[in-house]
Design a protein around this motif. Structure first.
Motif, PDB file in Angstrom:
ATOM      1  N   ILE A 229     -20.937  17.287  -0.543  1.00 47.42           N
ATOM      2  CA  ILE A 229     -22.030  16.505  -1.148  1.00 47.42           C
ATOM      3  C   ILE A 229     -22.582  17.213  -2.379  1.00 47.42           C
ATOM      4  CG2 ILE A 229     -24.384  15.668  -0.768  1.00 47.42           C
ATOM      5  CD1 ILE A 229     -23.574  15.170   2.166  1.00 47.42           C
ATOM      6  N   ALA A 230     -22.790  18.510  -2.276  1.00 49.43           N
ATOM      7  CA  ALA A 230     -23.283  19.275  -3.424  1.00 49.43           C
ATOM      8  C   ALA A 230     -22.292  19.223  -4.577  1.00 49.43           C
ATOM      9  CB  ALA A 230     -23.541  20.726  -3.014  1.00 49.43           C
ATOM     10  N   ASP A 231     -21.001  19.281  -4.259  1.00 51.07           N
ATOM     11  CA  ASP A 231     -19.974  19.198  -5.298  1.00 51.07           C
ATOM     12  C   ASP A 231     -19.998  17.836  -5.980  1.00 51.07           C
ATOM     13  OD1 ASP A 231     -17.490  20.187  -6.624  1.00 51.07           O
ATOM     14  OD2 ASP A 231     -16.613  18.497  -5.533  1.00 51.07           O
ATOM     15  N   ARG A 232     -20.210  16.772  -5.198  1.00 48.70           N
ATOM     16  CA  ARG A 232     -20.290  15.433  -5.786  1.00 48.70           C
ATOM     17  C   ARG A 232     -21.467  15.309  -6.738  1.00 48.70           C
ATOM     18  NH1 ARG A 232     -19.365  11.946  -0.204  1.00 48.70           N
ATOM     19  NH2 ARG A 232     -17.074  12.012  -0.151  1.00 48.70           N
ATOM     20  N   PHE A 233     -22.629  15.791  -6.322  1.00 44.65           N
ATOM     21  CA  PHE A 233     -23.812  15.728  -7.184  1.00 44.65           C
ATOM     22  C   PHE A 233     -23.600  16.520  -8.464  1.00 44.65           C
ATOM     23  CE2 PHE A 233     -26.352  14.284  -3.459  1.00 44.65           C
ATOM     24  CZ  PHE A 233     -26.995  13.242  -4.072  1.00 44.65           C
ATOM     25  N   SER A 234     -22.909  17.630  -8.373  1.00 45.40           N
ATOM     26  CA  SER A 234     -22.696  18.468  -9.558  1.00 45.40           C
ATOM     27  C   SER A 234     -21.812  17.788 -10.597  1.00 45.40           C
ATOM     28  CB  SER A 234     -22.084  19.813  -9.158  1.00 45.40           C
ATOM     29  OG  SER A 234     -20.773  19.642  -8.669  1.00 45.40           O
TER      30      SER A 234
END
Length: 387
Positions: A229-234
């Motif tokens: 999820i953090a990778d997607r937001f980034s």
């Protein structure tokens, strides 16, 4: 939903106000033109009477006032027709023809047109009013013609400026929304980074301390999920890297994820082609889009129903369809479902579908839309990707 309805109402009010202003402007201009036309007709009646006096004058008649009235008409086009509708004289007319005879024929044609339009004053050339007569035919002056056309020109110019202003405002609003999206996404990814790193470290410590614990693999999956999820937001705000990926594999991951996180009352059905479908996508972001559609479907079905994932392809495109058996979308709301802030849920930000549209259309150059929806029966979302 209330916020988007309020915005829509404000837009409607502004459009209605603009239409009322335009109509009022046209009515006012028409009243002015009508009053000026009446005044010009009075002037032409005086001019016609002067022509009558001039025609009936003898050696003893003082023509100074008559000639002054005739000569002072420098704006109103006028043509005098005899009883046989032939032009005898004219004034303020732009003539066509090489000689005087051609000019008279042209003036006769114009005069007859003015007479048919009701712009003629009949003047008898005797005291009894029964003998010879002439028709004084006239047209609107240049000033009245300009006043008649000016409101339309003015409205056209105003409309051009309104369109430009609306386009500029929409562009500015879109740019501002993009900045908010990017800033929010980057900050979310940044804020998630530290606790995720700590969770990963604690998970490794727990694995060493309790190697046989059955819950640790599930905890590890959840930590990896947070990392994803953090990778997607980034990736929001910068063009993600696209690579050939198996669409069937991505959809299978979504099904596995949804099956683990939804109740047994929600049935996930798949309709995939026998051959693998390969498209250039960012698998992580595209998987996010389909997950959002499935989560919305679960909410629409209130935790009970069937979600069908359909994949097909042809020579030009690959197609993904997500169909649910939920409560459906009202026709008037379909065009707003991708608008940021629009939601039919009691709790929700209304950003999921907006984000999905951004990922599909801006990052993958595809299309996402509501294929069909019927209240009480369900909804089908369709995604089209170029191959």
């Amino acid at each position: 939903m209330q916020w988007t309805d309020r915005i829509r109402q404000v837009k409607i009010i502004l459009v209605v106000a603009a239409i009322l202003i335009a109509v009022a402007s046209l009515f006012i201009s028409q009243y002015l033109v009508r009053d000026l036309s009446i005044e010009e007709r009075h002037k032409m009646e005086v001019w016609a009477e002067a022509m009558r006096s001039f025609s009936m004058a003898d050696e003893t008649t003082d023509l100074n006032l008559v000639l002054k009235v005739i000569d002072e008409n420098n704006t109103i086009p006028v043509i005098v027709l005899d009883r046989h509708d032939q032009a005898t004289t004219f004034r303020n007319i732009r003539l066509e023809g090489d000689d005087y005879a051609d000019s008279l024929r042209y003036a006769t044609k114009l005069g007859k047109g003015m007479k048919r339009a009701g712009r003629a004053i009949k003047i008898y050339l005797d005291e009894e009013g029964k003998g010879d007569f002439i028709n004084v035919c006239y047209d609107d002056s240049v000033m009245i013609k300009r006043l008649s056309s000016w409101p339309y020109i003015q409205l056209g110019i105003v409309m051009v400026f309104v369109v430009i202003a609306i386009f500029a405002l929409l562009t500015s609003k879109r740019a501002e929304q993009n900045k908010v999206w990017v800033g929010l996404s980057k900050e979310t990814a940044h804020q998630l980074g530290t606790p995720i790193s700590s969770l990963m470290a604690w998970t490794e410590i727990l694995k060493e301390s309790y190697p046989d614990d059955e819950l640790l693999p599930e905890l590890d999956k959840d930590v990896k999920r947070l990392q994803l999820i953090a990778d997607r937001f980034s990736k929001i705000g910068s063009l993600p890297e696209l690579s050939p990926s198996s669409l069937t594999e991505v959809m299978t991951h979504v099904v596995d994820y949804m099956n683990r996180r939804t109740s047994a009352k929600v049935q996930m059905l798949t309709d995939f082609p026998a051959e693998d479908v390969i498209v250039c996508i960012n698998a992580s972001l595209f998987e996010w889009v389909v997950e959002n559609l499935c989560k919305n479907a679960v909410d629409a079905m209130e935790g009970k129903g069937t979600i069908t994932l359909h994949v097909e392809q042809d020579d030009a495109k690959a197609v993904v369809e997500v169909t649910d058996t939920g409560k459906g979308i009202r026709k008037k709301d379909i065009r707003h479902v991708f608008t940021p802030g629009f939601t039919t849920k009691k709790r929700g930000w209304g950003l999921g579908l907006s984000l999905a549209k951004r990922i599909v259309e801006e990052y993958h150059r595809g299309r996402i839309f509501v294929k069909n929806s019927e209240v009480g029966k369900g909804t089908t979302f369709r995604i089209e990707l170029k191959k």
